[in-house]
Design an enzyme around this catalytic site. Structure first.
Site, PDB file in Angstrom:
ATOM      1  N   ASP A 147      46.276  39.892  30.844  1.00 56.59           N
ATOM      2  CA  ASP A 147      45.666  40.707  29.799  1.00 56.59           C
ATOM      3  C   ASP A 147      46.374  42.034  29.585  1.00 56.59           C
ATOM      4  O   ASP A 147      46.156  42.717  28.585  1.00 56.59           O
ATOM      5  CB  ASP A 147      44.227  41.050  30.210  1.00 56.59           C
ATOM      6  CG  ASP A 147      43.242  40.037  29.672  1.00 56.59           C
ATOM      7  OD1 ASP A 147      43.582  39.340  28.711  1.00 56.59           O
ATOM      8  OD2 ASP A 147      42.145  39.974  30.221  1.00 56.59           O
TER       9      ASP A 147
HETATM   10  C1  GLC Z   1      41.038  39.312  34.426  1.00 53.29           C
HETATM   11  C2  GLC Z   1      40.599  38.525  33.219  1.00 53.29           C
HETATM   12  C3  GLC Z   1      41.470  37.308  32.983  1.00 53.29           C
HETATM   13  C4  GLC Z   1      42.928  37.673  33.037  1.00 53.29           C
HETATM   14  C5  GLC Z   1      43.266  38.439  34.294  1.00 53.29           C
HETATM   15  C6  GLC Z   1      44.689  38.925  34.320  1.00 53.29           C
HETATM   16  O1  GLC Z   1      40.732  38.603  35.589  1.00 53.29           O
HETATM   17  O2  GLC Z   1      39.270  38.115  33.334  1.00 53.29           O
HETATM   18  O3  GLC Z   1      41.167  36.728  31.748  1.00 53.29           O
HETATM   19  O4  GLC Z   1      43.652  36.478  32.962  1.00 53.29           O
HETATM   20  O5  GLC Z   1      42.419  39.557  34.412  1.00 53.29           O
HETATM   21  O6  GLC Z   1      44.896  39.960  33.424  1.00 53.29           O
HETATM   22  C1  GLC Z   2      41.708  45.255  32.070  1.00 47.79           C
HETATM   23  C2  GLC Z   2      42.002  44.640  33.422  1.00 47.79           C
HETATM   24  C3  GLC Z   2      42.151  43.165  33.345  1.00 47.79           C
HETATM   25  C4  GLC Z   2      41.003  42.564  32.619  1.00 47.79           C
HETATM   26  C5  GLC Z   2      40.710  43.264  31.299  1.00 47.79           C
HETATM   27  C6  GLC Z   2      39.431  42.714  30.729  1.00 47.79           C
HETATM   28  O1  GLC Z   2      42.776  45.055  31.221  1.00 47.79           O
HETATM   29  O2  GLC Z   2      43.151  45.197  33.997  1.00 47.79           O
HETATM   30  O3  GLC Z   2      42.250  42.623  34.646  1.00 47.79           O
HETATM   31  O4  GLC Z   2      41.274  41.227  32.357  1.00 47.79           O
HETATM   32  O5  GLC Z   2      40.602  44.634  31.475  1.00 47.79           O
HETATM   33  O6  GLC Z   2      38.992  43.325  29.599  1.00 47.79           O
END
Ligand code: GLC
Ligand code: GLC
Length: 818
Positions: A490
């Site tokens: 993300d």
């Molecule tokens: C969080 C989110 C997931 C994403 C991950 C890596 O766990 O829930 O959707 O893949 O972060 O950014």
């Molecule tokens: C932030 C976190 C990520 C998560 C996301 C969800 O980017 O670092 O892990 O998936 O928020 O909104």
């Protein structure tokens, strides 16, 4: 199974009872458990902190909880116990009186608190009964003194005014809206019921009251905290009646206990919905009949015990569909109990409500929820089917998907939108995994709407075709998939270029978005694209299979041509066409995700690329506490890469150990036969193995956390974001399908282990498509991987697949690794 009490500071496992026993109220963070299975849930810490809600923790929150508060863990279901000269908490806190005994046993769907002080012992058992929208708190008080005692019990919960976000922000309104009713021993919470709500909550107890309070300040006293309520200090309720401000429910019960006597009190914290025309008993008096009926189901200790027994049976049955006995107790404990349990919690809650997820943010994630299903398709296949179809209905006609949907409405969340280009292909994983588990191809024929439709015109299979084509239709300059806002990571936001701290990395897009490409999605496409091809073949759709295979093959060679960096796979090309995750970069030279996905997809397996990529992972990313996401960490903010560079080095996606992706490497190692490596990666992040580092680790020692701080951080090994993480499903999948190698395939159950050479014998019980298999895996030659010789009910059978069309009922299988 064994109970191991050595070396543990804060608690220990009691495997025989499927419990973790916490021995102090003062754990490094609140160690929580989840109550509820089906729409009504509670979070409960080891001192009964937390809250409950109906389906949606934002819009239907019953009780108030203060996130990130001082002291930690503020708000819960409290029981104050007062004898002649002292008072304390039956759940260890919020009163800080030192107890003579304390323990909290977190079990499967229940938590039990034992405390004692001055010869008075209490036990609180908290659970949400099956098919019930209520928390039951059963309190037993025992007098272990030689003389009779009078003990005052004060219950306490604080009502949340339903919309948790509004509850914590809109004080100009909500300090004036709170309304309650009191009748008999029940306190009813009816804020906003007079207007548009047709639901209320209640807190009842099965005994006549000696007093009550419904107004928070009357109970606590001015400027006092939960640790020293005035009413408890005085030993007398004030019978306060809340009009606005902060409504609570507190019951006062005076118990006279003979020496050795135990008395039980059954508290019910229930949620009631009524038809609009049945809301009122009389003008402004709520219809209490359904609440009273609900409370009556739990109005004796025997009834409560019977409900708890049903819940225990439910869990026992669920967890025993797959169990294992290896020479490694920790492995057994993880697989048989806690990992499966955590999988079910992630099924229920996705990423919405935990100690770290405030319940007001995210809905159900498309990406996360599809992946989560691989952790429990064997336990609740019907619910998985429903979940996959719910997700499918939030897909858009072009094959992309809403990134999240809200559980109350099951509608895509427009605030977040879509364009996370890894999303669509996860539905191929969830669907094929479901079919392989159940043999139920009918899921493909279900008619499912696309997000903009009222009536479904296409079946679920069509949704998968469009998911596949979404990748094909969105390729970048090198022929690799465009990343969109982000892929699995993300925080790798290649089209965002944000310079404004008040905007979201994830929903801001400035780039043209037709340049930045993801190698992770490329590997994902090869892996699940191949799955899709296989599915088409199963269905006899040979033409479609062939045309899809051509796209998959092209992607394979595109990766080899444009995404191999020499010793590992690149991670991406950014919006300027520059490499991300290359030895040419100064920071972020190597990333885990593309190694995991290209390796699992077997891209370049024949000429040693997979092995080399995995060796590079070990060399550059592996630590004592798991595999880091990238190296070197980013030391400064880079707007072309986005949020990943916003985190301090070693945390979260910036070189943290992001546990979710570690199993991709475990699986890859198992695929190439390196059993010791696979086990090492598996065990480094599995909580059952981390008991000796509880103070460092900080989070619950029975569940996975999303993130463990990496080597660049101030405190490598420190975990955060426990419970709601894809790590649970993925590590379970890695351990069961790739280490143990008990792998559902279309024809049946394949046995293809990659274990520790020292495991000479492993027994597995597996329910599968209506049959029960008792499998004994024998490893006489100390191998990790090899050829399997199958013997079913005394008969030698060719190949390594137990053909599901041949067997039903119980079977004994000997699988010998040669
Ligand atoms: C969080 C989110 C997931 C994403 C991950 C890596 O766990 O829930 O959707 O893949 O972060 O950014
Ligand atoms: C932030 C976190 C990520 C998560 C996301 C969800 O980017 O670092 O892990 O998936 O928020 O909104």
């Amino acid at each position: 199974m064994q109970t191991n009490k050595t070396n543990e500071k804060f608690g220990y496992f009691d495997d025989a009872n499927y419990e973790y026993v916490i021995t102090t109220p003062y754990t490094p963070t609140p160690w929580i458990n989840y109550l509820g299975n089906d729409g009504f849930y509670g979070l409960i810490s080891n001192t009964a902190g937390g809250y409950c809600f109906d389906r949606d923790p934002k819009f239907r929150r019953l009780t108030r909880y203060r996130y990130n508060s001082v002291p930690l863990d503020n708000g819960g279901r409290y029981f104050y116990i007062r004898d002649e000269n002292d008072f304390w908490s039956a759940t260890g806190r919020p009163v800080n009186t030192e107890l003579d005994e304390y323990s909290c046993r977190h079990g499967m769907g229940y938590s039990r608190f034992n405390a004692s002080k001055n010869g008075i012992a209490t036990q609180v058992t908290s659970f949400i009964p099956l098919d019930t929208k209520a928390e039951v708190h059963s309190l037993q008080v025992t007098n272990n003194n030689d003389t009779s005692k009078t003990v005052d019990v004060f219950s306490f919960i604080e009502w949340c005014l339903w919309n948790a976000e509004d509850d914590g922000a809109n004080f100009q309104r909500n300090l004036s809206t709170g309304e309650v009713e009191v009748a008999g021993s029940t306190i009813y919470h009816k804020t906003e019921y007079r207007e548009r709500r047709n639901h209320y909550a209640f807190y009842s107890v099965n005994r006549e009251l000696d007093g009550y309070d419904t107004n928070r300040e009357s109970f606590l006293g001015q400027y006092r905290g939960f640790d020293r309520p005035q009413v408890v200090e005085n030993g007398k309720s004030t019978n306060s009646f809340a009009r606005g401000w902060s409504p609570i429910a507190s019951q006062h019960l005076k118990l006279k206990l003979a020496p050795g006597e135990t008395q039980s009190l059954e508290f019910v914290l229930g949620y009631i919905e009524v038809e609009t025309d049945e809301k009122w008993e009389s003008k402004n008096v709520i219809n209490k009949t359904p609440a009273n009926e609900m409370a009556a189901r739990f109005d004796t200790h025997d009834k409560v015990k019977a409900e708890l027994a049903k819940l225990n049976a439910y869990w026992h049955n669920l967890l025993n569909k797959f169990s294992v006995n290896t020479p490694d107790d920790k492995f057994n404990r993880a697989i048989n109990i806690w990992n499966q349990y955590q999988n079910m919690v992630t099924f229920n809650l996705s990423r919405s409500a935990s100690f770290y997820e405030s319940g007001i943010g995210r809905g159900m994630g498309f990406r996360d929820s599809n992946q989560d299903t691989i952790g429990f398709a064997h336990m609740v296949p019907d619910k998985v089917k429903e979940r996959i179809l719910d997700l499918s209905a939030t897909q858009k006609p072009d094959g992309s998907a809403y990134h999240q949907y809200q559980p109350l409405t099951k509608k895509g969340n427009a605030n977040i939108g879509g364009n996370f280009n890894d999303d669509p292909m996860w539905m191929v994983l969830s669907t094929t995994n479901y079919i392989k588990e159940t043999g139920d191809f009918s899921i493909l024929d279900e008619m499912v709407i696309y997000d903009d439709q009222e009536v479904a015109t296409h079946d679920h299979f069509d949704h998968l075709v469009r998911a596949f084509n979404h990748v094909v239709n969105n390729l970048g300059p090198h022929g690799l998939p465009l990343i969109g806002r982000a892929d699995w990571n993300d925080c790798l936001n290649l089209n965002c270029f944000s310079e404004n701290p008040n905007e979201s990395y994830q929903t801001t897009q400035r780039g043209a978005s037709d340049v930045a490409e993801s190698v992770m999605i490329a590997g994902q496409f090869v892996l699940y694209g191949q799955e899709f091809v296989d599915l088409c073949k199963q269905l006899g759709k040979d033409e479609l299979a062939a045309s899809c295979l051509a796209h998959v093959d092209t992607m394979r060679s595109t990766i080899e041509q444009h995404a191999w960096d020499g010793q590992w796979y690149l991670r991406a090309y950014d919006s300027r066409g520059e490499k991300v995750g290359s030895h040419e970069n100064e920071e972020g030279k190597i990333f885990i995700e593309s190694q995991g996905f290209c390796a699992m997809a077997g891209v370049g397996i024949d000429d040693g690329k997979v092995k080399q990529a995995l060796d590079s992972v070990e060399k550059h990313l592996s630590t004592d506490y798991g595999i880091m996401l990238n190296q070197p960490a980013f030391s400064s903010y880079n707007k072309y890469l986005g949020e990943i560079t916003s985190y301090p080095p070693g945390y979260k996606e910036n070189a943290g150990i992001f546990c979710h992706n570690n199993p991709w490497i475990t699986i890859s190692e198992a695929m190439i036969g390196r059993g010791e490596k696979a086990y090492e990666y598996y065990s480094k992040i599995t909580p059952a193995y981390l008991q000796e580092v509880q103070s460092l680790h900080k989070t619950e020692p029975y569940v996975y956390s999303q993130m463990v701080a990496g080597n660049d951080s101030a405190n490598p090994g420190e975990a955060k974001n426990s419970w709601l993480t894809g790590t649970a499903a993925w590590n379970y999948y890695a351990a069961t399908q790739y280490i143990l190698g008990i792998r559902p395939v279309y024809q049946g159950l394949e046995i293809d282990p990659c274990i520790l050479p020292s495991w000479d014998k492993v027994s597995i019980k597996r329910e599968f498509r209506g049959a029960q298999y008792d499998i004994e895996l024998r490893n006489p030659n100390g191998l990790s991987k090899g050829t399997i010789q199958l013997n079913i009910d005394g008969q030698a059978v060719k190949g390594s697949v137990i053909d599901a069309s041949t067997y039903s009922g119980k079977h004994t299988i000997i699988a010998t690794l040669q």
